[in-house]
Each structure stands twice: as C-alpha cells, then as structure tokens.
Design an enzyme around this catalytic site. Structure first.
Site, PDB file in Angstrom:
ATOM      1  N   GLU A  64     -38.860  -1.729   2.044  1.00 43.59           N
ATOM      2  CA  GLU A  64     -39.047  -3.130   2.438  1.00 43.59           C
ATOM      3  C   GLU A  64     -37.843  -3.621   3.248  1.00 43.59           C
ATOM      4  O   GLU A  64     -37.982  -4.318   4.250  1.00 43.59           O
ATOM      5  CB  GLU A  64     -39.196  -4.021   1.195  1.00 43.59           C
ATOM      6  CG  GLU A  64     -40.387  -3.695   0.304  1.00 43.59           C
ATOM      7  CD  GLU A  64     -40.065  -2.654  -0.769  1.00 43.59           C
ATOM      8  OE1 GLU A  64     -39.310  -1.697  -0.484  1.00 43.59           O
ATOM      9  OE2 GLU A  64     -40.580  -2.781  -1.887  1.00 43.59           O
ATOM     10  N   GLY A 319     -43.540  34.876 -12.318  1.00 45.27           N
ATOM     11  CA  GLY A 319     -44.463  35.993 -12.349  1.00 45.27           C
ATOM     12  C   GLY A 319     -45.655  35.684 -13.245  1.00 45.27           C
ATOM     13  O   GLY A 319     -45.799  34.563 -13.755  1.00 45.27           O
TER      14      GLY A 319
HETATM   15  N1  LIG Z   1     -46.571  36.773  -6.226  1.00 43.86           N
HETATM   16  C1  LIG Z   1     -45.881  35.748  -6.634  1.00 43.86           C
HETATM   17  O1  LIG Z   1     -46.178  34.588  -6.305  1.00 43.86           O
HETATM   18  C2  LIG Z   1     -44.692  35.978  -7.524  1.00 43.86           C
HETATM   19  C3  LIG Z   1     -43.818  34.934  -7.822  1.00 43.86           C
HETATM   20  C4  LIG Z   1     -42.733  35.190  -8.649  1.00 43.86           C
HETATM   21  C5  LIG Z   1     -42.569  36.444  -9.196  1.00 43.86           C
HETATM   22  N2  LIG Z   1     -43.417  37.456  -8.861  1.00 43.86           N
HETATM   23  C6  LIG Z   1     -43.252  38.798  -9.433  1.00 43.86           C
HETATM   24  O2  LIG Z   1     -43.509  38.713 -10.818  1.00 43.86           O
HETATM   25  C7  LIG Z   1     -42.837  39.753 -11.463  1.00 43.86           C
HETATM   26  C8  LIG Z   1     -42.190  39.225 -12.723  1.00 43.86           C
HETATM   27  O3  LIG Z   1     -43.218  38.692 -13.509  1.00 43.86           O
HETATM   28  P1  LIG Z   1     -43.128  38.601 -15.072  1.00 43.86           P
HETATM   29  O4  LIG Z   1     -44.425  38.065 -15.529  1.00 43.86           O
HETATM   30  O5  LIG Z   1     -42.680  39.908 -15.597  1.00 43.86           O
HETATM   31  O6  LIG Z   1     -41.929  37.608 -15.269  1.00 43.86           O
HETATM   32  P2  LIG Z   1     -41.731  36.014 -15.248  1.00 43.86           P
HETATM   33  O7  LIG Z   1     -43.027  35.312 -15.370  1.00 43.86           O
HETATM   34  O8  LIG Z   1     -40.865  35.698 -14.084  1.00 43.86           O
HETATM   35  O9  LIG Z   1     -40.864  35.816 -16.542  1.00 43.86           O
HETATM   36  C9  LIG Z   1     -41.476  36.100 -17.758  1.00 43.86           C
HETATM   37  C10 LIG Z   1     -40.489  35.963 -18.882  1.00 43.86           C
HETATM   38  O10 LIG Z   1     -40.223  34.586 -19.132  1.00 43.86           O
HETATM   39  C11 LIG Z   1     -39.756  34.515 -20.472  1.00 43.86           C
HETATM   40  N3  LIG Z   1     -40.350  33.397 -21.204  1.00 43.86           N
HETATM   41  C12 LIG Z   1     -39.655  32.484 -21.920  1.00 43.86           C
HETATM   42  N4  LIG Z   1     -40.464  31.619 -22.509  1.00 43.86           N
HETATM   43  C13 LIG Z   1     -41.714  31.979 -22.194  1.00 43.86           C
HETATM   44  C14 LIG Z   1     -42.985  31.458 -22.543  1.00 43.86           C
HETATM   45  N5  LIG Z   1     -43.109  30.382 -23.302  1.00 43.86           N
HETATM   46  N6  LIG Z   1     -44.045  32.092 -22.068  1.00 43.86           N
HETATM   47  C15 LIG Z   1     -43.924  33.176 -21.269  1.00 43.86           C
HETATM   48  N7  LIG Z   1     -42.755  33.700 -20.894  1.00 43.86           N
HETATM   49  C16 LIG Z   1     -41.650  33.112 -21.358  1.00 43.86           C
HETATM   50  C17 LIG Z   1     -40.165  35.798 -21.162  1.00 43.86           C
HETATM   51  O11 LIG Z   1     -38.990  36.556 -21.368  1.00 43.86           O
HETATM   52  P3  LIG Z   1     -38.085  36.232 -22.643  1.00 43.86           P
HETATM   53  O12 LIG Z   1     -39.009  36.227 -23.821  1.00 43.86           O
HETATM   54  O13 LIG Z   1     -37.050  37.233 -22.648  1.00 43.86           O
HETATM   55  O14 LIG Z   1     -37.549  34.865 -22.362  1.00 43.86           O
HETATM   56  C18 LIG Z   1     -41.044  36.486 -20.153  1.00 43.86           C
HETATM   57  O15 LIG Z   1     -40.959  37.879 -20.223  1.00 43.86           O
HETATM   58  C19 LIG Z   1     -41.822  40.299 -10.483  1.00 43.86           C
HETATM   59  O16 LIG Z   1     -42.281  41.544 -10.064  1.00 43.86           O
HETATM   60  C20 LIG Z   1     -41.860  39.338  -9.344  1.00 43.86           C
HETATM   61  O17 LIG Z   1     -41.647  40.002  -8.133  1.00 43.86           O
HETATM   62  C21 LIG Z   1     -44.491  37.247  -8.075  1.00 43.86           C
END
Ligand SMILES: NC(=O)c1ccc[n+]([C@@H]2O[C@H](COP(=O)([O-])OP(=O)(O)OC[C@H]3O[C@@H](n4cnc5c(N)ncnc54)[C@H](OP(=O)(O)O)[C@@H]3O)[C@@H](O)[C@H]2O)c1
Length: 386
Positions: A64, A319
């Site tokens: 504004e 991920g």
């Molecule tokens: N294509 C895309 O858009 C994209 C984007 C990003 C990543 N990526 C790929 O995704 C892959 C990694 O994926 P990811 O699934 O293994 O890992 P993530 O989703 O990045 O992380 C998962 C981790 O988060 C932690 N976490 C803490 N609290 C959680 C909860 N309430 N629920 C779920 N997880 C929780 C867990 O580890 P803790 O229990 O140890 O905390 C779990 O293992 C990589 O290869 C990356 O390159 C792809």
C-alpha cells in the site's frame, strides 16, 4: 465493510475486477515476502491506475505504501485495491491503515481479511472509523487465499503449506538401484525447481539424500528461470536462501556435508539425545523431536517450522522413504512431479516407499491441477484429495 460479489457491481465500478485482478497478479509474482504474506496493491482514479505496489521482502515497504508513494497527491479521493486487508499494527514498518487514511483515499477494496490475530478485521475497523468506505470483493477471496496458501495455513492451522517435489522416469523410478539420481530431468525442469526453492520458506530433505547425493539445496541465480517482471518484483531474491532442513533420526549428518557449508541457516531434526554440545557448524541448529515409530515425528517438524521459524511454505526434496512417509501421514498439500521421458528399469528406486496397502479403498487420491511440458520433460501438479 460491505461485501460485493461481481454481480452486484454497477456500471460505475465496472473496472473493479480488473484492478483487483492486477493487485492479485502483483502479489502472486512475489516469492520473497516470507514470513510475511504476499500482497499487491493498485490505486485507481477515474478508471486509470495511478499507483501500483507490492511487498517484496520483510522489513521493506508494504504494498500500500509503495503504491501510495507512486500515486502521490493524486491518491486523494482515489480507490485502493489491496489483495489482503491492510495492516493496523506496527511491525518492522508502520501500519498501512494509517498511511491510507493520511493519503485521503476515499475507498479501500480488499479481497480477503488478514488471519493474523494482530490484524483480523481491525484494519478494516480503523479505516472505517476514519471515514473510508471499505469493500470486500468476495469473488476474489479464493484466489487471494490461494496465493498465500501457506500464510493462511500457518495462521489458521499452525502448519505450513507442504509441497512435495519428485523427479521420476516414465516408469516411475527416482534413482538407479545404486542410488544415483542426478539429472534425471533436463535443465528447464531443474530451473523450475529453483523457482520452487526460491519461493519456499524452507526446503526439507532426508539423511539418505544428504549421504548419497550431498546436495546444496540452495537457490542458484544462474540456474533460476525468471522473467524480467519477476526479477523486478523480487528485488532481494538472489540474496535470500530458504532455511534448509534435514530429517535425521540418528544424527548421521557429517560436518563436511555441502548442505551445511553453503551459507544460510540449517535445522537438523533428530531423535538422538547425545547431540547436546555437539556443534556441526555455527549456522546449524540441532533440534530434538518426539518419535513416531522410532523415527522423527514429521507432524512435530512441521509444527516447529511454522511456530518457531514462521515458515509459510515448505518444499520437500527427499528420496522415496521420507517422501513416502510424508504422503502416508497425510501431511502433503501439493505434489509436483517432473516426469522425464526415460526408462530407468525395475531395479531403480520407486517414487515412494509405501507398503502394506490391502485394498484400493486405502489408496490416497490426488486431483490433477496442471499438466505442462517443460523442456523435454512433463510437469504434473496435483493437490491432495479427490
Ligand atoms: N528423484 C528425486 O526427485 C529425488 C529427490 C531426492 C533424492 N532422491 C534419491 O533418493 C535416494 C535416497 O532416498 P531414501 O528414501 O533412501 O532417503 P531419504 O528419503 O532422503 O531419507 C530417508 C531417511 O530419512 C530418515 N527419517 C527420519 N524420520 C523419518 C520418518 N518419519 N519417515 C521416514 N524417514 C525418516 C530415515 O533415516 P533415519 O531413520 O536414520 O533418520 C530414512 O532412512 C537417493 O538415491 C537420492 O538420489 C531422488
């Protein structure tokens, strides 16, 4: 305040929808106002626009005031169109109501009341007490609210608006089996992701993405696809980095991670109690959360981001595990999928790690909002619910 639907606008004010549309357009092109709402203002007299303004960033002049400055003396007896109720309190800048009153404006037309308890109708009251006629264009309310979906959700529900972004192949894979996912999509889609980051209050990622990809998750001006108009409206865009947030139950984030060392503030949410006294870096705060199935409680994280750090909109770039967990808990408002015309094969990582569904009734539904081609890829925008 008088509510005026478009159908009740007489011929004398036939141009009102055009001016309100412009005020909302100005507000929607601003990305950098967080934690403040996005607001646009148009001042019109005898059908012509004599001043326009927008609120670019916290601490900077409100929409504004910018529009009144441009209108100058001509603001006397003019009409101001504001996408959100003008504020009545002193924050980092003075109350807009007082500026409008002092300018001699005759009418103020708003699209929505401000849900901030410090305003919430008192702006309207103050202007009416001073003799200004105040109108509410009810047909524009939904548009005005959707521009500020995060601000309204934080004020009304104590939670930010949650946008989940994922890049996937045609066969719904997000990474190769070994975890590599860099550059599934092309440069245009990646420039668009930069826009999502630039408009987010915070970007959330999971510990595995930090360990595998070691991303910066910053806004990089060189990669940002931005029009000249947007550059003008978002004056502080390049300097502003969203808060970066890591969800890391066991506190495995290494001090060398790029996300910690690329400037800007980082919050790490963990279950690990041993972190006390552990300093990852000066810009990093470690926050202990309650647990949900032995992992970080995601509802707690979102409530904390809204109440402790005033986050209006958050962007999840994680991920399949963390993305799946956010979807399963029903915390996602909007899903943005970038689909690359490639096949990664069935060894690749899935879009979301969600298991155990027994019947189609248990499936979560989404409604398609928009489908666009972006470079060689497709961008699909969906809202939670059908
Ligand atoms: N294509 C895309 O858009 C994209 C984007 C990003 C990543 N990526 C790929 O995704 C892959 C990694 O994926 P990811 O699934 O293994 O890992 P993530 O989703 O990045 O992380 C998962 C981790 O988060 C932690 N976490 C803490 N609290 C959680 C909860 N309430 N629920 C779920 N997880 C929780 C867990 O580890 P803790 O229990 O140890 O905390 C779990 O293992 C990589 O290869 C990356 O390159 C792809």
């Amino acid at each position: 305040m008088k509510s005026v639907p478009n159908t009740q606008l007489g011929t004398l004010v036939a141009d009102w929808p055009i001016h309100m549309q412009r005020a909302i357009e100005l507000s929607s092109s601003v990305w950098t106002a967080t934690p403040n709402p996005r607001v646009g203002c148009v001042i019109a007299k005898h059908g012509a626009i004599i001043g326009e303004g927008w609120h670019a960033a916290p601490g900077q002049a409100h929409a504004e005031v910018v529009a009144l400055d441009k209108a100058g003396e001509s603001a006397k007896a003019a009409t101001a169109f504001v996408s959100l109720e003008p504020c009545s309190h002193t924050g980092r800048t003075g109350p807009c109501c007082e500026s409008l009153i002092a300018s001699g404006i005759q009418q103020v037309v708003i699209a929505a009341l401000d849900p901030n308890p410090a305003v919430a109708g008192s702006g309207v009251e103050q202007m009416e007490r001073a003799g200004i006629e105040v109108y509410h264009m009810v047909d524009f309310e939904q548009k005005a609210r959707s521009v500020n979906a995060g601000y309204f959700k934080r004020r009304e529900e104590g939670l930010p608006f949650v946008r989940l972004k994922l890049a996937m192949s045609l066969d719904g894979r997000t990474a190769l089996a070994d975890g590599r996912s860099k550059w599934i999509t092309g440069t245009a889609a990646r420039g668009d992701v930069q826009r999502l980051r630039a408009s987010a209050s915070a970007v959330i990622t999971g510990i595995n993405t930090v360990l595998i990809d070691d991303p910066f998750l910053t806004v990089r001006s060189s990669d940002l696809s931005i029009s000249d108009e947007e550059r003008k409206l978002n004056a502080t865009l390049i300097e502003r980095q969203p808060l970066r947030v890591i969800i890391d139950s066991q506190l495995q984030t290494p001090g060398t991670a790029r996300i910690l060392n690329s400037g800007g503030l980082v919050k790490v949410y963990t279950l690990n109690e041993d972190f006390i006294g552990k300093a990852l870096a000066d810009n990093v705060e470690i926050i202990q959360t309650g647990s949900c199935n032995k992992r970080v409680n995601l509802q707690f994280v979102l409530e904390s981001l809204a109440s402790d750090f005033s986050c209006n909109e958050v962007l999840i770039e994680a991920g399949p595990s963390l993305s799946g967990a956010f979807i399963e808990t029903g915390l996602v408002d909007e899903l943005i999928l970038y689909i690359a015309p490639k096949i990664l094969g069935s060894d690749g990582k899935p879009l979301l790690a969600i298991t155990g569904l027994q019947s189609l009734d248990e499936c979560q539904g989404f409604s398609v909002q928009k489908l666009t081609k972006i470079g060689e890829d497709i961008k699909l925008t969906l809202r939670a619910g059908q």
